[in-house]
Design a protein around this motif. Structure first.
Motif, PDB file in Angstrom:
ATOM      1  N   ASN A   1       4.425   5.891  -3.790  1.00  0.00           N
ATOM      2  CA  ASN A   1       4.965   4.719  -4.476  1.00  0.00           C
ATOM      3  C   ASN A   1       4.700   4.780  -5.979  1.00  0.00           C
ATOM      4  OD1 ASN A   1       5.754   3.842  -1.986  1.00  0.00           O
ATOM      5  ND2 ASN A   1       4.236   2.221  -1.797  1.00  0.00           N
ATOM      6  N   TYR A   2       3.500   5.211  -6.358  1.00  0.00           N
ATOM      7  CA  TYR A   2       3.203   5.347  -7.785  1.00  0.00           C
ATOM      8  C   TYR A   2       3.995   6.485  -8.397  1.00  0.00           C
ATOM      9  CZ  TYR A   2      -0.703   2.175  -6.947  1.00  0.00           C
ATOM     10  OH  TYR A   2      -1.467   1.086  -6.614  1.00  0.00           O
TER      11      TYR A   2
ATOM     12  N   PRO B   1       8.842  -0.831   4.232  1.00  0.00           N
ATOM     13  CA  PRO B   1       7.878  -1.695   3.545  1.00  0.00           C
ATOM     14  C   PRO B   1       8.483  -2.991   3.013  1.00  0.00           C
ATOM     15  CG  PRO B   1       8.356   0.279   2.250  1.00  0.00           C
ATOM     16  CD  PRO B   1       8.934   0.501   3.606  1.00  0.00           C
TER      17      PRO B   1
ATOM     18  N   LEU C   1       6.684  -2.689  -7.745  1.00  0.00           N
ATOM     19  CA  LEU C   1       6.962  -1.589  -8.669  1.00  0.00           C
ATOM     20  C   LEU C   1       8.468  -1.366  -8.802  1.00  0.00           C
ATOM     21  CD1 LEU C   1       4.204   0.979  -7.586  1.00  0.00           C
ATOM     22  CD2 LEU C   1       4.187  -0.512  -9.598  1.00  0.00           C
ATOM     23  N   GLY C   2       9.146  -1.185  -7.680  1.00  0.00           N
ATOM     24  CA  GLY C   2      10.574  -0.904  -7.691  1.00  0.00           C
ATOM     25  C   GLY C   2      11.411  -2.166  -7.792  1.00  0.00           C
TER      26      GLY C   2
ATOM     27  N   ASN D   1       6.865   7.797  -7.471  1.00  0.00           N
ATOM     28  CA  ASN D   1       8.287   7.468  -7.592  1.00  0.00           C
ATOM     29  C   ASN D   1       8.537   6.486  -8.730  1.00  0.00           C
ATOM     30  OD1 ASN D   1       8.969   9.115  -5.428  1.00  0.00           O
ATOM     31  ND2 ASN D   1       8.801   7.469  -3.934  1.00  0.00           N
ATOM     32  N   ASN D   2       7.628   5.536  -8.911  1.00  0.00           N
ATOM     33  CA  ASN D   2       7.787   4.586 -10.004  1.00  0.00           C
ATOM     34  C   ASN D   2       7.727   5.290 -11.355  1.00  0.00           C
ATOM     35  OD1 ASN D   2       7.955   1.799 -11.029  1.00  0.00           O
ATOM     36  ND2 ASN D   2       5.889   2.197 -11.774  1.00  0.00           N
TER      37      ASN D   2
ATOM     38  N   TYR E   1       3.593   3.038   8.880  1.00  0.00           N
ATOM     39  CA  TYR E   1       4.165   2.634   7.595  1.00  0.00           C
ATOM     40  C   TYR E   1       5.670   2.912   7.607  1.00  0.00           C
ATOM     41  CZ  TYR E   1       4.454   1.982   2.515  1.00  0.00           C
ATOM     42  OH  TYR E   1       4.748   1.519   1.249  1.00  0.00           O
TER      43      TYR E   1
ATOM     44  N   SER F   1       0.829  -1.200   0.000  1.00  0.00           N
ATOM     45  CA  SER F   1       0.000   0.000   0.000  1.00  0.00           C
ATOM     46  C   SER F   1       0.869   1.259   0.000  1.00  0.00           C
ATOM     47  CB  SER F   1      -0.965  -0.035   1.190  1.00  0.00           C
ATOM     48  OG  SER F   1      -1.906   1.010   1.116  1.00  0.00           O
ATOM     49  N   HIS F   2       0.427   2.313   0.701  1.00  0.00           N
ATOM     50  CA  HIS F   2       1.086   3.614   0.636  1.00  0.00           C
ATOM     51  C   HIS F   2       1.059   4.276   2.010  1.00  0.00           C
ATOM     52  CE1 HIS F   2       0.851   3.378  -3.784  1.00  0.00           C
ATOM     53  NE2 HIS F   2      -0.297   2.777  -3.521  1.00  0.00           N
TER      54      HIS F   2
END
Length: 286
Positions: free
Chosen positions: A211-212, A114, A142-143, A214-215, A111, A98-99
């Motif tokens: 997260n989105y 992660p 993602l990363g 940065n990706n 958080y 998640s985020h």
């Protein structure tokens, strides 16, 4: 558990009317979609998975994703075992971190680390009785570090809000064997203004999540692209147009190394089941 073809990612199947969700799931199976994906922000996600499994005969039902901060590994493993015992090996557990803004909203500071949290959750699944087999789980990676973890601890990756370029990078990192199962958002409208009206607000909310964001920055988009929801980033993340336009994007993911693509269809009525659009796309994707 192998996945190919095209699936459907749908919040309606999780949060919509349960009777219509079951009816829609049965129809989606008849239309040839190979998997049904549902999101999770806590609550009885396994109940929803069970209803969709009961409504279908052979379709895979997957979490996209199981939010690891909101479930205990032992409970998740027990639910997986019960669903598998009743319906066969059709439940694919997609797991994600998640985020921070979402998780810290209720409990500031929760958080953290992660990647370590994912390792700990997978350790819990491995240590459960019975465990969740690595072949029946995938990670929302993602990363590069999460992709690497997915390669060693799961069946593959389920990246959300990505481009075919990301699919290509994931396949190159994973090599042959592990599954690459990207989500692709789609709008069935050939009118640019209409597509923008449907998708801009939806996309802007996701671009605000780190997260989105940065990706996408790693993929070469700029902060300005994200801040303004530029045409460049909109067109890269949302396939819009007629059926052939959506099919071309699916084919781009496949050419880049995807084993399976799950479509999330947006319409002007965000809480309604887009069953007409699912039917139209099924005809084009056969």
């Amino acid at each position: 558990m192998e996945l190919s073809g095209v699936g459907i990612w749908s919040q309606e199947l999780r949060y919509g009317d349960a009777a219509e969700a079951a009816e829609a799931a049965a129809e989606l199976e008849e239309l040839g979609y190979s998997a049904l994906w549902v999101p999770d922000v806590g609550g009885p996600v396994f109940d929803a998975v069970g209803r969709l499994l009961a409504a279908t005969r052979g379709t895979v039902v997957a979490t996209g994703i199981l939010n690891l901060w909101m479930h205990e590994p032992a409970d998740a493993a027990a639910s997986h075992a019960a669903l598998t015992a009743e319906h066969g090996a059709r439940f694919l557990m997609g797991i994600g971190v998640s985020h921070a803004p979402l998780i810290d909203h209720e409990e500031p500071g929760r958080y953290r680390r992660p990647l370590a949290a994912m390792r700990g959750f997978l350790d819990g699944l491995d240590g459960a009785a019975p465990p969740v087999p690595a072949a029946e789980r995938v990670l929302a990676a993602l990363g590069p570090k999460m992709v690497e973890l997915a390669a060693g601890r799961s069946r593959g990756v389920h990246p959300y809000l990505v481009t075919p370029d990301h699919t290509r990078a994931a396949r190159e990192a994973l090599g042959a064997g592990p599954l690459v199962l990207p989500e692709q958002t789609a709008i069935l409208s050939a009118d640019a203004d209409e597509a923008r009206a449907i998708g801009t607000g939806w996309l802007k909310a996701y671009l605000a999540l780190p997260n989105y964001a940065n990706n996408l920055l790693r993929l070469g988009f700029s902060h300005e692209d994200l801040d303004t929801v530029s045409d460049r980033v909109f067109d890269a993340l949302i396939a819009w147009g007629d059926e052939e336009a959506i099919k071309r994007r699916v084919d781009e993911h496949r050419a880049a190394g995807a084993d399976h693509v799950c479509l999330q269809v947006l319409t002007a009525e965000p809480s309604a089941f887009p069953r007409k659009e699912w039917r139209r796309l099924a005809d084009a994707l056969r």
